[in-house]
Design a protein around this motif. Structure first.
Motif, PDB file in Angstrom:
ATOM      1  N   PRO A  76      16.641   9.792  -5.454  1.00 57.09           N
ATOM      2  CA  PRO A  76      17.998  10.255  -5.747  1.00 57.09           C
ATOM      3  C   PRO A  76      18.546  11.003  -4.522  1.00 57.09           C
ATOM      4  CG  PRO A  76      16.511  10.788  -7.556  1.00 57.09           C
ATOM      5  CD  PRO A  76      15.653  10.292  -6.415  1.00 57.09           C
ATOM      6  N   ALA A  77      19.862  10.995  -4.362  1.00 55.74           N
ATOM      7  CA  ALA A  77      20.513  11.530  -3.160  1.00 55.74           C
ATOM      8  C   ALA A  77      20.035  12.939  -2.799  1.00 55.74           C
ATOM      9  CB  ALA A  77      22.015  11.509  -3.328  1.00 55.74           C
TER      10      ALA A  77
ATOM     11  N   ALA B  26       0.820  -1.217   0.000  1.00 56.61           N
ATOM     12  CA  ALA B  26       0.000   0.000   0.000  1.00 56.61           C
ATOM     13  C   ALA B  26       0.853   1.266   0.000  1.00 56.61           C
ATOM     14  CB  ALA B  26      -0.931  -0.007   1.207  1.00 56.61           C
ATOM     15  N   SER B  27       1.918   1.281   0.787  1.00 52.19           N
ATOM     16  CA  SER B  27       2.770   2.474   0.888  1.00 52.19           C
ATOM     17  C   SER B  27       4.236   2.060   0.786  1.00 52.19           C
ATOM     18  CB  SER B  27       2.525   3.192   2.213  1.00 52.19           C
ATOM     19  OG  SER B  27       1.192   3.622   2.302  1.00 52.19           O
ATOM     20  N   PRO B  28       4.709   1.741  -0.416  1.00 48.35           N
ATOM     21  CA  PRO B  28       6.091   1.288  -0.546  1.00 48.35           C
ATOM     22  C   PRO B  28       7.084   2.411  -0.253  1.00 48.35           C
ATOM     23  CG  PRO B  28       5.152   1.678  -2.702  1.00 48.35           C
ATOM     24  CD  PRO B  28       4.041   1.840  -1.700  1.00 48.35           C
ATOM     25  N   ARG B  29       8.236   2.022   0.283  1.00 47.39           N
ATOM     26  CA  ARG B  29       9.324   2.990   0.453  1.00 47.39           C
ATOM     27  C   ARG B  29       9.961   3.166  -0.917  1.00 47.39           C
ATOM     28  NH1 ARG B  29      13.339   0.735   4.445  1.00 47.39           N
ATOM     29  NH2 ARG B  29      13.040  -1.004   3.068  1.00 47.39           N
TER      30      ARG B  29
ATOM     31  N   PRO C 121      17.505   6.828  -0.128  1.00 44.71           N
ATOM     32  CA  PRO C 121      17.150   5.699  -0.985  1.00 44.71           C
ATOM     33  C   PRO C 121      16.707   4.513  -0.127  1.00 44.71           C
ATOM     34  CG  PRO C 121      19.519   5.925  -0.855  1.00 44.71           C
ATOM     35  CD  PRO C 121      18.934   7.073  -0.105  1.00 44.71           C
ATOM     36  N   ALA C 122      15.646   3.833  -0.545  1.00 46.28           N
ATOM     37  CA  ALA C 122      15.145   2.675   0.184  1.00 46.28           C
ATOM     38  C   ALA C 122      15.522   1.411  -0.593  1.00 46.28           C
ATOM     39  CB  ALA C 122      13.633   2.755   0.337  1.00 46.28           C
TER      40      ALA C 122
END
Length: 74
Positions: free
Chosen positions: A60-61, A53-56, A66-67
């Motif tokens: 970009p830096a 439902a809520s992906p990490r 970044p996940a």
């Protein structure tokens, strides 16, 4: 998720692609013709628990952290 599968033999093959993404196991039957390379996609239709439902997100830096999500294939 996507992976490129290659059949390096001179005969068609069928097998089970197995893996784990973010702790969720999945598997999918795949058939490849002799010498075929094809992109194989795994999604919520193959493993309903992959619907997040809520992906990490991967940022970009300069925009955020970044996940990374672990995955493995066999």
């Amino acid at each position: 998720m996507k992976v490129f599968a290659t059949n390096a033999t001179k005969a068609p093959v069928t097998g089970t692609l197995k893996g784990r993404a973010a702790g969720v196991p999945f598997e999918k039957e795949v058939t490849l013709a002799a010498g075929e390379t094809r992109e194989v996609a795994i999604g919520p239709k193959d493993a309903p628990a992959l619907a997040v439902a809520s992906p990490r997100l991967w940022w970009p830096a300069q925009y955020g952290e970044p996940a990374l999500h672990d995955s493995s294939w066999s």
